[in-house]
Design a protein around this motif. Sequence first.
Motif, short mmCIF file in Angstrom:
data_model
loop_
_atom_site.label_atom_id
_atom_site.label_comp_id
_atom_site.label_asym_id
_atom_site.label_seq_id
_atom_site.Cartn_x
_atom_site.Cartn_y
_atom_site.Cartn_z
N ALA A 14 0.84 -1.19 0.00
CA ALA A 14 0.00 0.00 0.00
C ALA A 14 0.88 1.25 0.00
O ALA A 14 1.84 1.34 0.76
N VAL A 15 0.55 2.19 -0.87
CA VAL A 15 1.27 3.46 -0.96
C VAL A 15 0.25 4.59 -1.06
O VAL A 15 -0.92 4.37 -1.36
N ARG A 16 0.73 5.78 -0.79
CA ARG A 16 -0.08 6.97 -0.90
C ARG A 16 0.61 7.97 -1.80
O ARG A 16 1.83 8.13 -1.71
N VAL A 17 -0.13 8.65 -2.65
CA VAL A 17 0.43 9.72 -3.47
C VAL A 17 0.13 11.04 -2.76
O VAL A 17 -1.01 11.30 -2.42
N ALA A 18 1.16 11.82 -2.51
CA ALA A 18 0.98 13.09 -1.79
C ALA A 18 2.06 14.06 -2.23
O ALA A 18 3.03 13.69 -2.89
N ARG A 19 1.88 15.34 -1.86
CA ARG A 19 2.88 16.35 -2.19
C ARG A 19 4.24 15.94 -1.63
O ARG A 19 4.34 15.43 -0.52
N SER A 20 5.29 16.17 -2.44
CA SER A 20 6.65 15.77 -2.06
C SER A 20 7.54 16.99 -1.90
O SER A 20 7.38 17.97 -2.61
N ARG A 21 8.48 16.91 -0.96
CA ARG A 21 9.47 17.98 -0.84
C ARG A 21 10.44 17.95 -2.00
O ARG A 21 11.15 18.91 -2.27
N ILE A 22 10.54 16.80 -2.70
CA ILE A 22 11.50 16.68 -3.80
C ILE A 22 10.96 17.38 -5.04
O ILE A 22 11.60 18.26 -5.59
N ASP A 23 9.76 16.96 -5.48
CA ASP A 23 9.22 17.56 -6.70
C ASP A 23 7.76 17.17 -6.86
O ASP A 23 7.45 15.99 -6.92
N GLY A 24 6.88 18.12 -6.97
CA GLY A 24 5.47 17.85 -7.25
C GLY A 24 4.87 16.85 -6.30
O GLY A 24 4.90 17.03 -5.08
N TYR A 25 4.35 15.76 -6.86
CA TYR A 25 3.81 14.68 -6.05
C TYR A 25 4.83 13.57 -5.93
O TYR A 25 5.69 13.40 -6.79
N GLY A 26 4.73 12.80 -4.84
CA GLY A 26 5.60 11.66 -4.64
C GLY A 26 4.78 10.49 -4.12
O GLY A 26 3.58 10.61 -3.85
N VAL A 27 5.44 9.34 -4.02
CA VAL A 27 4.80 8.11 -3.53
C VAL A 27 5.36 7.79 -2.15
O VAL A 27 6.58 7.76 -1.97
N PHE A 28 4.46 7.57 -1.19
CA PHE A 28 4.87 7.33 0.19
C PHE A 28 4.38 5.96 0.65
O PHE A 28 3.24 5.57 0.35
N ALA A 29 5.24 5.24 1.37
CA ALA A 29 4.85 3.93 1.90
C ALA A 29 3.69 4.12 2.88
O ALA A 29 3.73 5.01 3.73
N ALA A 30 2.65 3.29 2.75
CA ALA A 30 1.52 3.33 3.67
C ALA A 30 1.55 2.14 4.62
O ALA A 30 0.65 1.97 5.44
N GLU A 31 2.58 1.30 4.49
CA GLU A 31 2.78 0.16 5.39
C GLU A 31 4.27 -0.19 5.31
O GLU A 31 4.95 0.24 4.39
N PRO A 32 4.80 -0.96 6.28
CA PRO A 32 6.22 -1.33 6.22
C PRO A 32 6.51 -2.18 4.98
O PRO A 32 5.71 -3.04 4.62
#
Length: 142
Positions: A14-32
């Motif tokens: 599971a991942v979440r797409v959200a604003r990123s400090r790197i660029d635009g949107y990024g993909v974030f882990a939603a579980e280990p």
Amino acid sequence: MSALAGHPHYQKFAVRVARSRIDGYGVFAAEPIAQRRKIGEIRGESIPVAEARRRAATQARIMIVEVSTKRAIDASRSSDPMRFTNHSCAPNARLAIRDGRIEFYALRAIAPGEELTVDYGETHHEGRLACRCGAPGCVGRL
Ligand SMILES: [Zn+2]
């Protein structure tokens, strides 16, 4: 409801797409995510490499990956969350091209909330974009 509800079957974590400090949107882990596990894939429109290069020259946001000397995948209209994966010069995941598919694997254990990043290496940007990944040893361009 599983955290993977709404994700395609080839999205393994599971991942979440959200604003990123790197660029635009990024993909974030939603579980280990454990080291070396497959995270997911990007699927998209399969096009000839020549067409991919033509599109890359005319699009501001490029989501094209060459998967062989002949074929490329244009994920511009894909709904796969992994297409928002940002570049980092110190990534926690890697891209693998396998049988024409674009797959993502964890390089190390990734905690929930961490942004997933890969080293895209040589890209269609050809050094024209600044890299803002912030990693020590960042090469400073894409
Ligand atoms: Zn960088």
